[in-house]
Design an enzyme around this catalytic site. Sequence first.
Site, PDB file in Angstrom:
ATOM      1  N   ARG A   1     -58.871 -20.728 -69.648  1.00  0.00           N
ATOM      2  CA  ARG A   1     -60.040 -21.501 -70.540  1.00  0.00           C
ATOM      3  C   ARG A   1     -60.627 -20.524 -71.490  1.00  0.00           C
ATOM      4  NH1 ARG A   1     -62.756 -26.578 -67.763  1.00  0.00           N
ATOM      5  NH2 ARG A   1     -60.887 -27.778 -67.112  1.00  0.00           N
TER       6      ARG A   1
ATOM      7  N   ARG B   1     -63.091 -43.313 -67.547  1.00  0.00           N
ATOM      8  CA  ARG B   1     -62.651 -42.946 -66.294  1.00  0.00           C
ATOM      9  C   ARG B   1     -63.624 -43.101 -65.234  1.00  0.00           C
ATOM     10  NH1 ARG B   1     -60.512 -36.716 -66.763  1.00  0.00           N
ATOM     11  NH2 ARG B   1     -62.628 -36.222 -66.353  1.00  0.00           N
TER      12      ARG B   1
ATOM     13  N   ARG C   1     -65.988 -41.310 -63.684  1.00  0.00           N
ATOM     14  CA  ARG C   1     -66.328 -40.424 -62.643  1.00  0.00           C
ATOM     15  C   ARG C   1     -67.721 -40.265 -62.682  1.00  0.00           C
ATOM     16  NH1 ARG C   1     -62.213 -35.474 -63.751  1.00  0.00           N
ATOM     17  NH2 ARG C   1     -60.350 -36.510 -62.826  1.00  0.00           N
TER      18      ARG C   1
ATOM     19  N   LYS D   1     -53.995 -33.576 -70.647  1.00  0.00           N
ATOM     20  CA  LYS D   1     -53.345 -32.446 -70.053  1.00  0.00           C
ATOM     21  C   LYS D   1     -52.677 -32.644 -68.631  1.00  0.00           C
ATOM     22  CE  LYS D   1     -56.615 -29.564 -70.240  1.00  0.00           C
ATOM     23  NZ  LYS D   1     -57.830 -30.394 -70.804  1.00  0.00           N
TER      24      LYS D   1
ATOM     25  N   ARG E   1     -69.664 -30.309 -72.174  1.00  0.00           N
ATOM     26  CA  ARG E   1     -68.239 -29.912 -71.897  1.00  0.00           C
ATOM     27  C   ARG E   1     -67.447 -29.579 -73.016  1.00  0.00           C
ATOM     28  NH1 ARG E   1     -66.095 -33.776 -67.550  1.00  0.00           N
ATOM     29  NH2 ARG E   1     -64.078 -32.725 -67.767  1.00  0.00           N
TER      30      ARG E   1
END
Length: 187
Positions: free
Chosen positions: A90, A129, A131, A14, A142
């Site tokens: 959301r 990624r 993180r 996104k 999540r």
Amino acid sequence: MIRVVFLGPPGAGKGTQAVRIAEKYNVPHISTGDILRAAVKEGTELGKIAKEYMDKGELVPDEIIIGIIKDRLSQEDVKENGFILDGFPRTLPQAEALDKMLEELGMPLDKVIYLNVDDEEIVKRLLARGRADDTEDVIRNRLKVYREQTSPLIDYYTKKGLLVEINGVGDIDEITKKIEENLGLNG
């Protein structure tokens, strides 16, 4: 003018796609994730509250997010050029709050772009990624939270005739092109 919401699980692309469209067409990209991460980094009151939820892989409460979005949608650049919302709404209450906000501002939504990506691809992308908050357990939580709370938005926007589903796996340029076509942009 473009007024669009990007939906999809965390890691669906996104942000990547929203930034590409925003930059190409000079439309404000409004990412709740970016706003929240900045608040956490700066140690603001909002940031401290948000961090507690984010560290557990949970969604930040609606009233906090809705307030942030309402402030941002009232700014001049949005009135002139529209917006690309990334990460909001959301939940159904957030979608209903957004509808009310946009009605008050006289800015109806053009489309909702849903980037569909399966869970295993998401886990792979988010782990890559690197993180600190992206452990496999947090990512899977999540995704579970996303499926429970955000999936109903797919039906909500389908019923309103606004939802466009796009496969979020594949060549980034091809995905951008599909989004532009569905938004009626000439690419």
